[in-house]
Write an enzyme that holds these catalytic residues in place. Structure first.
Site, PDB file in Angstrom:
ATOM      1  N   SER A   1      15.653   4.441  10.448  1.00 11.45           N
ATOM      2  CA  SER A   1      15.931   3.978   9.079  1.00 11.45           C
ATOM      3  C   SER A   1      15.286   4.922   8.059  1.00 11.45           C
ATOM      4  O   SER A   1      15.848   5.194   6.997  1.00 11.45           O
ATOM      5  CB  SER A   1      15.381   2.571   8.862  1.00 11.45           C
ATOM      6  OG  SER A   1      16.301   1.611   9.327  1.00 11.45           O
TER       7      SER A   1
ATOM      8  N   LYS B   1      10.155  -8.323   5.289  1.00 10.66           N
ATOM      9  CA  LYS B   1      11.177  -8.948   6.138  1.00 10.66           C
ATOM     10  C   LYS B   1      11.920  -9.991   5.329  1.00 10.66           C
ATOM     11  O   LYS B   1      11.327 -10.652   4.467  1.00 10.66           O
ATOM     12  CB  LYS B   1      10.521  -9.654   7.340  1.00 10.66           C
ATOM     13  CG  LYS B   1      11.453  -9.807   8.502  1.00 10.66           C
ATOM     14  CD  LYS B   1      11.657  -8.465   9.180  1.00 10.66           C
ATOM     15  CE  LYS B   1      12.351  -8.544  10.493  1.00 10.66           C
ATOM     16  NZ  LYS B   1      12.166  -7.304  11.265  1.00 10.66           N
TER      17      LYS B   1
ATOM     18  N   HIS C   1       0.846  -1.214   0.000  1.00 10.82           N
ATOM     19  CA  HIS C   1       0.000   0.000   0.000  1.00 10.82           C
ATOM     20  C   HIS C   1       0.871   1.251   0.000  1.00 10.82           C
ATOM     21  O   HIS C   1       0.429   2.330  -0.380  1.00 10.82           O
ATOM     22  CB  HIS C   1      -0.972   0.008   1.180  1.00 10.82           C
ATOM     23  CG  HIS C   1      -0.339   0.345   2.488  1.00 10.82           C
ATOM     24  ND1 HIS C   1       0.502  -0.511   3.150  1.00 10.82           N
ATOM     25  CD2 HIS C   1      -0.403   1.461   3.266  1.00 10.82           C
ATOM     26  CE1 HIS C   1       0.923   0.058   4.277  1.00 10.82           C
ATOM     27  NE2 HIS C   1       0.383   1.252   4.372  1.00 10.82           N
ATOM     28  N   ARG C   2       2.099   1.109   0.467  1.00  8.80           N
ATOM     29  CA  ARG C   2       3.091   2.182   0.400  1.00  8.80           C
ATOM     30  C   ARG C   2       4.383   1.560  -0.105  1.00  8.80           C
ATOM     31  O   ARG C   2       4.743   0.450   0.310  1.00  8.80           O
ATOM     32  CB  ARG C   2       3.375   2.739   1.799  1.00  8.80           C
ATOM     33  CG  ARG C   2       2.284   3.603   2.364  1.00  8.80           C
ATOM     34  CD  ARG C   2       2.604   5.074   2.079  1.00  8.80           C
ATOM     35  NE  ARG C   2       1.672   5.942   2.760  1.00  8.80           N
ATOM     36  CZ  ARG C   2       0.455   6.263   2.320  1.00  8.80           C
ATOM     37  NH1 ARG C   2       0.003   5.751   1.192  1.00  8.80           N
ATOM     38  NH2 ARG C   2      -0.320   7.083   3.007  1.00  8.80           N
TER      39      ARG C   2
HETATM   40  P1  NAD Z   1      20.824  -9.443  17.981  1.00  6.76           P
HETATM   41  O1  NAD Z   1      21.235 -10.605  17.154  1.00  6.76           O
HETATM   42  O2  NAD Z   1      21.658  -8.227  17.970  1.00  6.76           O
HETATM   43  O3  NAD Z   1      20.661  -9.875  19.517  1.00  6.76           O
HETATM   44  C1  NAD Z   1      19.825 -10.884  19.971  1.00  6.76           C
HETATM   45  C2  NAD Z   1      20.428 -11.422  21.265  1.00  6.76           C
HETATM   46  O4  NAD Z   1      19.507 -12.335  21.848  1.00  6.76           O
HETATM   47  C3  NAD Z   1      21.741 -12.168  21.045  1.00  6.76           C
HETATM   48  O5  NAD Z   1      22.728 -11.654  21.909  1.00  6.76           O
HETATM   49  C4  NAD Z   1      21.378 -13.610  21.372  1.00  6.76           C
HETATM   50  O6  NAD Z   1      22.469 -14.328  21.944  1.00  6.76           O
HETATM   51  C5  NAD Z   1      20.261 -13.422  22.375  1.00  6.76           C
HETATM   52  N1  NAD Z   1      19.367 -14.576  22.511  1.00  6.76           N
HETATM   53  C6  NAD Z   1      18.919 -15.421  21.555  1.00  6.76           C
HETATM   54  N2  NAD Z   1      18.109 -16.354  22.097  1.00  6.76           N
HETATM   55  C7  NAD Z   1      18.061 -16.095  23.425  1.00  6.76           C
HETATM   56  C8  NAD Z   1      17.399 -16.701  24.531  1.00  6.76           C
HETATM   57  N3  NAD Z   1      16.626 -17.756  24.354  1.00  6.76           N
HETATM   58  N4  NAD Z   1      17.567 -16.150  25.754  1.00  6.76           N
HETATM   59  C9  NAD Z   1      18.332 -15.066  25.948  1.00  6.76           C
HETATM   60  N5  NAD Z   1      18.990 -14.447  24.935  1.00  6.76           N
HETATM   61  C10 NAD Z   1      18.859 -14.957  23.695  1.00  6.76           C
HETATM   62  O7  NAD Z   1      19.330  -9.146  17.532  1.00  6.76           O
HETATM   63  P2  NAD Z   1      18.535  -7.777  17.708  1.00  6.76           P
HETATM   64  O8  NAD Z   1      18.745  -6.979  16.480  1.00  6.76           O
HETATM   65  O9  NAD Z   1      18.816  -7.204  19.041  1.00  6.76           O
HETATM   66  O10 NAD Z   1      17.025  -8.318  17.643  1.00  6.76           O
HETATM   67  C11 NAD Z   1      16.362  -8.843  18.779  1.00  6.76           C
HETATM   68  C12 NAD Z   1      14.868  -8.803  18.547  1.00  6.76           C
HETATM   69  O11 NAD Z   1      14.464  -7.458  18.276  1.00  6.76           O
HETATM   70  C13 NAD Z   1      14.363  -9.636  17.372  1.00  6.76           C
HETATM   71  O12 NAD Z   1      13.063 -10.113  17.680  1.00  6.76           O
HETATM   72  C14 NAD Z   1      14.250  -8.627  16.248  1.00  6.76           C
HETATM   73  O13 NAD Z   1      13.329  -9.007  15.241  1.00  6.76           O
HETATM   74  C15 NAD Z   1      13.768  -7.414  17.026  1.00  6.76           C
HETATM   75  N6  NAD Z   1      14.018  -6.112  16.379  1.00  6.76           N
HETATM   76  C16 NAD Z   1      15.274  -5.734  16.017  1.00  6.76           C
HETATM   77  C17 NAD Z   1      15.464  -4.481  15.412  1.00  6.76           C
HETATM   78  C18 NAD Z   1      16.836  -3.966  15.046  1.00  6.76           C
HETATM   79  O14 NAD Z   1      16.931  -2.777  14.635  1.00  6.76           O
HETATM   80  N7  NAD Z   1      17.903  -4.713  15.208  1.00  6.76           N
HETATM   81  C19 NAD Z   1      14.363  -3.674  15.141  1.00  6.76           C
HETATM   82  C20 NAD Z   1      13.090  -4.088  15.537  1.00  6.76           C
HETATM   83  C21 NAD Z   1      12.939  -5.314  16.147  1.00  6.76           C
END
Ligand code: NAD
Length: 473
Positions: A365, A108, A67-68
């Site tokens: 972003s 995604k 839609h965008r």
């Molecule tokens: P990342 O890879 O930088 O960090 C994730 C961390 O979680 C890692 O250190 C990993 O070891 C740890 N981890 C994994 N399973 C685990 C568990 N069972 N218990 C405890 N720790 C655990 O990832 P991120 O970018 O921080 O993303 C984390 C979440 O945030 C994801 O759901 C992602 O979709 C969401 N998210 C990220 C962004 C972004 O800008 N990076 C934006 C929006 C949403």
């Protein structure tokens, strides 16, 4: 994560959608269009492994809503990535963009590799080849679909993506706007690295500032002094914990990671723990680590705010009854499943939903994409001018009051904003305004919870966008 859990994640997003949709006046056919994933691409491609042999790698890109345009959303590297998972995450992106009012559809991507178990060379080869696969199908580009970091990826991967896209499109003026979250040296923006965690902090700050809501939870208003537990010390979790303690005055009492968790009711030093984990690979023996627990047990310790910031499906019907936090702030995407959430809501826990709370990443972003399209940094056109204007005001005040400031005082007061100041202030404004809009809807319409209000708001926003384009007369 099991296949069943993946299907559960997409199913959960659809259930949340229906809960919000019930409170809109939208036509059912229009709701179906808003709900459904518009396109999913699945590819398998060969990459040279570290032993010289061929590895076949699976990758996905889901574009939930056109839609965008462009569509926008991170790329996840995880051995468990699946079609359903990226579809669920792409849908969340669509609703997230609507809530913070950035002009993108949701998308995604995912690549099935273990981000921590492969060499840097292999990651680079996979990243460049995945980018080429997307480019072949016109699934990446500044006006088509713009990826960003997600679980298991960061600036380095975004840099490789930008470089590969530029190599494939050498004459495209806006080529660097094909991806965000890039290193500063190749047209990234200051503040993007910490944006999601900083946005999580702004969101929790906003939420805890409401006296009435805090009173209903048996808490005092304000984040200062609140006990926080964070799951995942990656990009989102680390920055959320850092800002909550350093800026918000919260006490980070627990941190859970893959190897286990640590808990100290007197507070942990987030920076020291993160440094120790970077250097040694574990937080369990970090200085001042306190009590060592299993990762799961850490989430169940006494605290005011729990920030799950790792992965989806972390709080379910199994462990929800043992969660002691009064506020669960979803830093990760989908960390609560619907059954877990229901139990928390019944127990009066306030859940701040992912589609609002972790939208800081896509917000910044957006600023990076705008900067890349304009080919100029935000500070370049204004900083010097604002300095001169402030100095004029200060000179006038000095003249009228017959008092003078020291050169250092004057410089500090007149200093024009840097690009990072624009980013932080615009992010803070976005998170505050968006919370207010969703919170108002929640209270005004008497909706059952914040997530339902957030979905209701987002669905109306997207439906109106379709209607105003004349797609559904
Ligand atoms: P990342 O890879 O930088 O960090 C994730 C961390 O979680 C890692 O250190 C990993 O070891 C740890 N981890 C994994 N399973 C685990 C568990 N069972 N218990 C405890 N720790 C655990 O990832 P991120 O970018 O921080 O993303 C984390 C979440 O945030 C994801 O759901 C992602 O979709 C969401 N998210 C990220 C962004 C972004 O800008 N990076 C934006 C929006 C949403």
């Amino acid at each position: 994560m099991t296949k069943k859990a993946d299907e559960g994640f997409l199913g959960a997003v659809e259930r949340y959608f229906e809960r919000g949709a019930r409170h809109t006046d939208c036509d059912r056919r229009l709701l179906n269009q808003v709900k459904r994933c518009n396109a999913v691409y699945e590819t398998s491609f060969p990459v040279r492994g570290d032993d010289g042999g061929i590895e076949v790698v699976r990758g996905f890109r889901a574009e939930h809503s056109h839609h965008r345009l462009p569509t926008k959303g991170g790329i996840r590297y995880s051995a468990d990535v699946s079609r359903e998972e990226v579809m669920a995450l792409a849908a969340l992106m669509t609703f997230k963009c609507a809530i913070v009012n950035v002009p993108f559809g949701g998308a995604k991507g995912g690549v099935c590799i273990d981000p921590h178990g492969c060499s840097e060379g292999f990651r680079e080869r996979v990243t460049r080849r995945y980018t080429a696969e997307l480019a072949k199908k016109n699934l990446i580009g500044p006006s088509v679909d713009v990826p960003a970091p997600d679980y298991g990826t960061g600036e380095r991967e975004m840099g490789w993506i930008a470089d590969t896209f530029k190599a494939l499109n050498p004459t495209q003026l806006d080529a660097f706007a094909c991806v965000t979250g890039k290193p500063l040296s190749i047209h990234g923006i200051p503040g993007r690295r910490e944006a999601t965690g900083l946005g999580v902090y702004y969101g929790i700050h906003e939420c805890t500032s409401r006296t009435e809501d805090m009173r209903a939870l048996g808490l005092t208003p304000g984040l200062a002094g609140k006990r926080v537990i964070v799951q995942g010390l990656g990009n989102v979790g680390y920055h959320a914990a850092k800002f909550a303690s350093e800026e918000g005055g919260a006490l980070v009492v627990g941190i859970a990671e893959i190897e286990g968790g640590i808990y100290d009711p007197d507070g942990l030093d987030v920076e020291a723990v993160a440094r120790h984990r970077r250097e040694t690979g574990s937080l369990l023996d970090a200085p001042g680590a306190g009590k060592v627990l299993s990762s799961a047990e850490t989430l169940e310790q006494e605290c005011d705010v729990l920030i799950p910031a790792a992965l989806e499906n972390q709080i379910t019907a199994e462990n929800a009854p043992r969660i002691r936090a009064r506020i669960v702030a979803e830093g990760a995407n989908g960390p609560l499943d619907p059954a877990g959430e229901e139990i928390l809501l019944e127990r009066g826990v306030l859940v701040i939903p992912d589609i609002y709370l972790n939208a800081g990443g896509v917000t910044v972003s957006y600023f990076e994409w705008l900067k890349n399209l304009s080919h100029a940094s935000f500070e370049r056109m204004t900083t010097r001018y604002e300095e001169i204007a402030s100095l004029r005001v200060l000179d006038t005040i000095e003249r009228l009051t017959e008092k003078s400031l020291s050169a250092d005082e004057k410089r500090a007061l007149a200093e024009g904003p840097k690009e990072i100041d624009f980013v932080y202030s615009a992010l803070a404004e976005t998170m505050e305004q968006s919370y207010q809009r969703v919170h108002d809807l929640w209270k005004r319409r008497g909706l059952p919870d914040l997530r339902t209000a957030a979905f209701c708001f987002a669905i109306n926003h997207i439906a109106n966008s379709y209607l105003s384009q004349g797609i559904f007369p």
